[in-house]
Design a protein around this motif. Structure first.
Motif, mmCIF file in Angstrom:
data_model
loop_
_atom_site.group_PDB
_atom_site.id
_atom_site.type_symbol
_atom_site.label_atom_id
_atom_site.label_comp_id
_atom_site.label_asym_id
_atom_site.label_seq_id
_atom_site.Cartn_x
_atom_site.Cartn_y
_atom_site.Cartn_z
ATOM 1 N N GLN A 1 0.850 -1.179 0.000
ATOM 2 C CA GLN A 1 0.000 0.000 0.000
ATOM 3 C C GLN A 1 0.898 1.245 0.000
ATOM 4 N N GLY A 2 0.945 1.930 -1.112
ATOM 5 C CA GLY A 2 1.814 3.094 -1.232
ATOM 6 C C GLY A 2 3.156 2.797 -1.869
ATOM 7 N N ALA A 3 3.333 1.593 -2.430
ATOM 8 C CA ALA A 3 4.601 1.231 -3.068
ATOM 9 C C ALA A 3 4.686 1.833 -4.465
ATOM 10 N N SER A 4 5.914 1.935 -4.986
ATOM 11 C CA SER A 4 6.142 2.477 -6.323
ATOM 12 C C SER A 4 7.408 1.864 -6.910
ATOM 13 N N TRP A 5 7.489 1.928 -8.242
ATOM 14 C CA TRP A 5 8.675 1.481 -8.960
ATOM 15 C C TRP A 5 9.660 2.641 -9.085
ATOM 16 N N VAL A 6 10.951 2.326 -9.092
ATOM 17 C CA VAL A 6 11.990 3.331 -9.314
ATOM 18 C C VAL A 6 12.979 2.761 -10.321
ATOM 19 N N MET A 7 13.185 3.473 -11.420
ATOM 20 C CA MET A 7 14.132 3.058 -12.471
ATOM 21 C C MET A 7 14.450 4.266 -13.331
ATOM 22 N N ASN A 8 15.485 4.151 -14.167
ATOM 23 C CA ASN A 8 15.794 5.271 -15.055
ATOM 24 C C ASN A 8 15.034 5.133 -16.369
ATOM 25 N N SER A 9 15.159 6.136 -17.222
ATOM 26 C CA SER A 9 14.359 6.182 -18.448
ATOM 27 C C SER A 9 14.763 5.094 -19.435
ATOM 28 N N ALA A 10 16.050 4.694 -19.465
ATOM 29 C CA ALA A 10 16.482 3.646 -20.390
ATOM 30 C C ALA A 10 15.848 2.300 -20.018
ATOM 31 N N THR A 11 15.834 1.985 -18.725
ATOM 32 C CA THR A 11 15.190 0.749 -18.279
ATOM 33 C C THR A 11 13.691 0.811 -18.525
ATOM 34 N N LEU A 12 13.115 1.958 -18.273
ATOM 35 C CA LEU A 12 11.676 2.120 -18.469
ATOM 36 C C LEU A 12 11.288 1.952 -19.933
ATOM 37 N N ALA A 13 12.152 2.390 -20.839
ATOM 38 C CA ALA A 13 11.856 2.249 -22.264
ATOM 39 C C ALA A 13 11.735 0.781 -22.662
ATOM 40 N N ARG A 14 12.524 -0.087 -22.057
ATOM 41 C CA ARG A 14 12.439 -1.519 -22.366
ATOM 42 C C ARG A 14 11.179 -2.139 -21.767
ATOM 43 N N ILE A 15 10.863 -1.734 -20.561
ATOM 44 C CA ILE A 15 9.709 -2.330 -19.889
ATOM 45 C C ILE A 15 8.401 -1.896 -20.535
ATOM 46 N N VAL B 1 5.124 4.564 -11.348
ATOM 47 C CA VAL B 1 6.526 4.473 -11.746
ATOM 48 C C VAL B 1 7.182 5.832 -11.557
ATOM 49 N N VAL B 2 8.331 5.846 -10.893
ATOM 50 C CA VAL B 2 9.113 7.053 -10.667
ATOM 51 C C VAL B 2 10.409 6.930 -11.455
ATOM 52 N N GLU B 3 10.687 7.898 -12.303
ATOM 53 C CA GLU B 3 11.916 7.896 -13.091
ATOM 54 C C GLU B 3 13.020 8.595 -12.314
ATOM 55 N N ALA B 4 14.090 7.878 -12.033
ATOM 56 C CA ALA B 4 15.263 8.422 -11.346
ATOM 57 C C ALA B 4 16.481 8.120 -12.208
ATOM 58 N N GLU B 5 17.040 9.145 -12.809
ATOM 59 C CA GLU B 5 18.141 8.936 -13.746
ATOM 60 C C GLU B 5 19.414 8.465 -13.065
ATOM 61 N N ASP B 6 19.485 8.533 -11.748
ATOM 62 C CA ASP B 6 20.664 8.033 -11.047
ATOM 63 C C ASP B 6 20.641 6.520 -10.878
ATOM 64 N N MET B 7 19.533 5.867 -11.185
ATOM 65 C CA MET B 7 19.498 4.402 -11.179
ATOM 66 C C MET B 7 20.354 3.878 -12.329
ATOM 67 N N PRO B 8 21.057 2.764 -12.142
ATOM 68 C CA PRO B 8 21.959 2.266 -13.190
ATOM 69 C C PRO B 8 21.208 1.659 -14.370
ATOM 70 N N ASP B 9 21.852 1.670 -15.530
ATOM 71 C CA ASP B 9 21.319 0.982 -16.696
ATOM 72 C C ASP B 9 21.408 -0.533 -16.491
ATOM 73 N N ILE B 10 20.657 -1.256 -17.281
ATOM 74 C CA ILE B 10 20.685 -2.713 -17.189
ATOM 75 C C ILE B 10 22.040 -3.239 -17.653
ATOM 76 N N ALA B 11 22.697 -3.986 -16.791
ATOM 77 C CA ALA B 11 24.003 -4.590 -17.084
ATOM 78 C C ALA B 11 24.146 -5.813 -16.198
ATOM 79 N N ALA B 12 25.226 -6.550 -16.388
ATOM 80 C CA ALA B 12 25.449 -7.751 -15.595
ATOM 81 C C ALA B 12 25.533 -7.404 -14.116
#
Length: 352
Positions: free
Chosen positions: A237-251, A280-291
């Motif tokens: 209740q009150g949760a949200s997603w956090v990711m950057n715009s590059a990850t969001l574009a794939r999802i 969904v909250v866009e945070a550009e400081d989140m890392p891009d998808i990588a290993a």
């Protein structure tokens, strides 16, 4: 003759006083009435152009003045737009740097017994102390004296924008990736483990593996659902997603078996888009998808991440260090860390 001239001069003064006219003084160049422009006068001219009653309060012994309330409000509004973690986290105002918070974990155990059977002692909750590391967040913009002398230049608006830009960039990075040394500790800098809440140590975040190194495995929506369900119902209740715009574009391109998008765009102004029903909250400081990257976070940040800050921003006007420029040294003490490690989950792009 001298006595007669003095009497005539005294009579002329009496005539002005009896007429009730205010004394006439020449208007100074660039003069303007005090009031809302008092702080601007301080910025332009130094201490001679400001009244203490126009400020929010005096500074510490180090010097400077507190920013007026209207400037602090503008800075906070801009920070929420640029640094999204601040908007979804738990922000508390403190009077010193030594902020502490207690978090109880473990719960109270119970048991069943016959009517006359003995009652053994049950377990009691344990307390964990949360002390967010903090540091002085500062900005030091400069302007030439010639620019400050321009009467058409809005000094307050410029100062608010410059400080907000510096603070937003630093805060956004620290709340996500900060190492806790003279700055907040970001939630991605916290220890992680794959174990659930019942077996994981307090202060360690749980991650869910994507199933492939640096990528989503087959049926990526399954892993997103697993991440949502790993967060217990009270926190959802009150949760949200956090990711950057590059990850969001794939999802945003993911579809279910019947062809429906997992992503749902906002249908009303001011309402965020949703993924599996959560904003969904866009945070550009989140890392891009990588290993082995932790590129997606899901959780209730209001319960899981704590930001502790001093209530006011301090500003010191410095026209001496770098003439002919005037520096406006602004500083604010900010701290942050994960306060409840059960309230935030991470998606790790790894095989396991």
């Amino acid at each position: 003759m001298i006595e007669v001239k003095a009497d005539a001069l005294e009579a002329s003064f009496e005539a002005v006083e009896n007429a009730g006219l205010p004394p006439v003084r020449p208007m100074l160049a660039g003069g303007r009435p005090l009031g809302s422009a008092a702080f601007e006068g301080f910025l332009r001219a130094g201490s001679g152009g400001v009244e203490m009653k126009a400020l929010s309060g005096a500074s510490d012994a180090a010097g400077g003045y507190a920013v007026p309330e209207e400037i602090d409000a503008r800075i906070d509004a801009t920070l929420k737009a640029v640094s999204p973690i601040r908007a979804i986290a738990n922000v508390v105002k403190v009077g010193s740097s030594g902020y502490r918070k207690l978090v109880a974990s473990g719960g109270i155990a119970s048991g069943w017994a016959a009517e006359t059977a003995a009652r053994t002692e049950t377990a009691t909750p344990t307390f964990n102390e949360v002390a967010p590391p903090s540091g002085d967040l500062y900005a030091n913009p400069a302007a030439s004296q010639a620019m400050l002398d321009d009467a058409a230049f809005d000094v307050e608006e410029w100062l608010a924008q410059e400080i907000a830009r510096e603070f937003a960039a630093a805060e956004g990075s620290a709340f996500v990736n900060g190492n806790g040394t003279n700055k907040p500790r970001g939630f991605l800098a916290t220890a992680t483990a794959a174990t659930g809440d019942a077996a994981r140590a307090f202060g360690t975040l749980q991650y869910v593996a994507s199933g492939a190194a640096g990528a989503f495995a087959a049926n990526p929506e399954d892993k997103l659902i697993d991440l949502v369900q790993s967060l217990r119902a009270p926190y959802r209740q009150g949760a949200s997603w956090v990711m950057n715009s590059a990850t969001l574009a794939r999802i945003r391109k993911f579809k279910t078996i019947d062809g429906a998008f997992l992503w749902a765009p906002s249908l009303a102004a001011g309402q965020p888009a949703t993924l599996l029903g959560y904003p969904v909250v866009e945070a550009e400081d989140m890392p891009d998808i990588a290993a082995n990257s932790l590129s997606i976070a899901f959780g209730n940040f209001k319960a899981g991440y704590l930001i502790a800050e001093r209530g006011e921003t301090q500003v010191l006007r410095d026209p001496y260090s770098n003439k002919p420029f005037v520096h406006f040294y602004a500083t604010k003490r900010v701290g942050g860390m994960v306060s409840n490690s059960e309230a935030i989950k991470l998606l790790k792009f790894a095989a396991s």
